[in-house]
Write an enzyme that holds these catalytic residues in place. Structure first.
Site: not given
Ligand SMILES: Cc1ncc(COP(=O)(O)O)c(C=O)c1O
Length: 363
Positions: A102, A175, A199
């Site tokens: 991520w 994040d 989550k």
């Molecule tokens: C740590 C992290 N950042 C960003 C995201 C992306 O989130 P979204 O699918 O809501 O854009 C996720 C998705 O699982 C994630 O686990």
């Protein structure tokens, strides 16, 4: 139907008590005879809900008064671009620490929007004896002028968590999509925290942003109005119609968290759940963890079967036993048990019993 324990990484299980309350009041919210989905976001009842949600989140995370709390659209990835467009202006530079999938994706989005020449990346995970380990550099030794440093303290796909704080001369942007509210953190160490809701907070699509007010003075780029932090602040996160049902569920989750003892109690429970699961993985030769002990995620427990030929059988038998969504992310394979706040200890114990029995049967 017998009990199902859902280990999905996201959208993840929500607290049963919250889902039951939402079900009960789905058609008649707040004695209005209509659903919360069917009322104006500007009605006094809905505004009261949003005020309560913000005040509960502020209390749960001990958010200082010089931080704004925003409820935005676009999930986690929406914030990958929002931070760039809001803070880098025409020529600002940023540093991205990469500790898994991520944070790498966030860096790639930043490069796309700001140009590669304005984004520096630093890989902070090393393989030590075959285990992934985070090695944080001393950022004070870097002689560069960045607007911010970005990192992901819990890498959902890789099962890597960073527990140390980032000591940085620039504002730290985190994040926290997959570990917000799972343990106590000192918000004042961050310039901005964001999290996709799906989550530990509520339904997907919603994202929570906690931003220190001085960052809003940084130059921004022309951008989509709904992702503009300043407009979100000026309009109490209602520049356009917000995701009202998601906001309502988030408010219910915050209220539930307060009832069960807040973040401190959650942290104790999360430590215990992770301990029991990793202990099982370590004690049986049948399973392997690829992450160094100090960086093992408390939220996303990734592991492999030493004999990967048994992977599909493991998943099928687990499913039959009511233990669902244990398959690892397609990019890394293996297994992943996501044990966010809503997962009860009983779910982890049931999984551990299953893993022991499966190992005994197939050894
Ligand atoms: C740590 C992290 N950042 C960003 C995201 C992306 O989130 P979204 O699918 O809501 O854009 C996720 C998705 O699982 C994630 O686990």
């Amino acid at each position: 139907m017998s009990a199902i324990f859902n280990f999905c990484a996201g959208p993840a299980m929500l607290p049963t008590a919250v889902m039951q309350k939402a079900q009960k009041e789905l058609l008649n919210w707040n004695d209005q005879g209509v659903s919360v989905m069917e009322v104006s976001h500007r009605s006094k009842e809905f505004i009261a809900l949003t005020e309560q949600a913000e005040s509960d989140l502020r209390q749960l995370m001990d958010i200082p008064s010089n931080y704004h709390v925003l409820f935005m659209h676009g999930g986690g990835r929406g914030q990958f671009s929002a931070v760039v467009n809001n803070f880098l202006g025409n020529d600002g530079k940023a540093l991205y620490l990469v500790d898994g999938s991520w944070s790498k994706a966030a860096a790639e989005e930043a490069e796309k929007l700001a140009g590669k020449q304005n984004i520096d990346t630093l890989q902070i995970v090393q393989s030590v004896g075959g285990l992934n380990q985070v090695n944080l550099p001393d950022l004070n030794l870097i002689d560069k002028d960045y607007r911010y440093v970005h990192y992901c303290p819990n890498e959902t796909v890789d099962g890597i968590e960073i527990f140390e704080s980032i000591n940085s001369p620039w504002p730290v942007i985190a994040d926290m999509s997959s570990n917000i509210l799972s343990r106590k953190i000192d918000v004042s160490q961050f310039g901005l925290i964001y999290a996709g809701a799906q989550k530990n907070i509520g339904p997907s699509g919603l994202s929570i942003v906690i931003v220190r007010d001085d960052l809003l003075a940084l130059p921004s780029l022309p951008q989509s109005s709904i992702m503009d932090y300043r407009l979100a602040v000026e309009n109490d996160s209602m520049y356009n119609t917000p995701p009202t049902f998601a906001w309502y569920l988030a408010a219910e989750v915050f209220s539930w968290l307060k009832q069960v003892g807040g973040v401190a109690e959650m942290e104790k429970l999360n430590i215990e759940k992770a301990k029991r699961l990793y202990q099982c993985i370590d004690e049986l030769d049948f399973y392997l963890s690829g992450v160094a002990k100090e960086n093992r995620s408390r939220m996303n427990v990734t592991f492999q079967l030493t004999n990967s030929e048994l992977d599909s059988q493991f998943l099928a038998e687990a499913q039959a036993a009511g233990l669902v969504a244990l398959k690892g992310h397609r990019s890394v394979g293996g297994m992943r048990a996501s044990i966010y706040n809503a997962m009860p200890l009983e779910g982890v114990d049931t999984l551990v019993e299953f893993m022991k029995a499966f190992a005994a049967k197939h050894s």
